[in-house]
Design an enzyme around this catalytic site. Sequence first.
Site, PDB file in Angstrom:
ATOM      1  N   SER A  78       0.855  -1.196   0.000  1.00 16.08           N
ATOM      2  CA  SER A  78       0.000   0.000   0.000  1.00 16.08           C
ATOM      3  C   SER A  78       0.883   1.235   0.000  1.00 16.08           C
ATOM      4  CB  SER A  78      -0.879   0.060   1.257  1.00 16.08           C
ATOM      5  OG  SER A  78      -1.630   1.272   1.268  1.00 16.08           O
ATOM      6  N   ALA A 117      -1.348  -5.479   7.341  1.00 17.28           N
ATOM      7  CA  ALA A 117      -0.798  -4.231   7.882  1.00 17.28           C
ATOM      8  C   ALA A 117      -1.912  -3.195   7.933  1.00 17.28           C
ATOM      9  CB  ALA A 117       0.330  -3.741   6.983  1.00 17.28           C
ATOM     10  N   TYR A 148      -6.952   6.425   2.307  1.00 16.75           N
ATOM     11  CA  TYR A 148      -6.089   5.485   3.030  1.00 16.75           C
ATOM     12  C   TYR A 148      -6.807   4.962   4.270  1.00 16.75           C
ATOM     13  CZ  TYR A 148      -1.776   3.830   5.375  1.00 16.75           C
ATOM     14  OH  TYR A 148      -0.808   3.075   5.990  1.00 16.75           O
TER      15      TYR A 148
END
Length: 329
Positions: A78, A117, A148
Amino acid sequence: MKKERVLITGGAGFLGSHLCDRFIKEGYHVIAMDNLITGDLSNIEHLFKHPDFEFYHHDVSTFVHVPGELKYILHFASPASPIDYLKIPIQTLKVGSLGIHNLLGLARVKKSRILIASTSEVYGDPLVHPQPEEYYGNVNPAGPRGVYDEAKRFQEAMTMAYHTYHSLDTRIVRIFNTYGPRMRLNDGRVLPAFIGQALRGEDLTVFGDGSQTRSFCYVSDQVEGIFRLLMSDYHFPVNIGNPDEITILQFAEEIIKLTGTQQKIIRRPLPQDDPKQRQPDITRAKELLGWEPKVSRAEGLKITYEYFKSLSRDLLFQRDYKNFEKYVR
Ligand code: UDP
């Protein structure tokens, strides 16, 4: 003896590459996967000669296939800096939604344990301080960080759903600000920004009045926490970070001292939804994993500064991703 195999997505990134090193050291066969938008092969170049290391150049937001068994999957792919979310918001949303769906599916087929994560950003601009895992957060879904924060929140929800509905063996780590060698110099995050500015002979840009706080964890501590969580039997989220909190203004002063730069601090506007304070409550990690950070900021910063100093001048002045044009459509 046949080695156990582990897939690390985002394996060419900052944290992903350190995890590759750790699993190689622990005697696993490591498959790193990365589309190299924000990751960089130079982070894992030293591993290519290793017989137990493989690299798949692949975007996990599209169907993921890995032949053979997989004991563990670690999803670390990411973009991870506020500048990245602004530049590649759709890729950020896709990797946290389509990407996690593909990897949870892969974990089901392979009967793998999967660790994802997550991030302190699930707490948004927190109204509770320090942040324990029980805090639900204060996130603006439509703000610049929403792409995000909400992707990571969705990712946690999806992972928990696969855990309860499909009995998948899952782990969720909420990562607080982490730093160390292999951070991207141009990723816009505060530490590479300040050290890069010092090395280029530019003034250090403090956003807002610099009273916002962060708590910085050195990468070896972070990797140790992640490794212990993966090996534990706990499937709820666990904060991993260093509770040593500092204001950004104090941090800028520390970097000036560390680098010996003659430059001064200049002010820039505070970005929208920039969290005012952030500090992990690590009680859960301490109790469950017997983990706490060991590396002080002074030690960690010294090592990180040496790393940034060793980079080429080209990298120091490079402003964008190496592969930006190629991958971002
Ligand atoms: N920041 C700053 N100057 C910079 C870059 C960042 O003052 O050149 C501030 C930013 O506004 C934030 C903090 O440093 O309050 C940490 O920012 P970073 O981008 O590293 O990550 P965040 O923790 O906000 O996700």
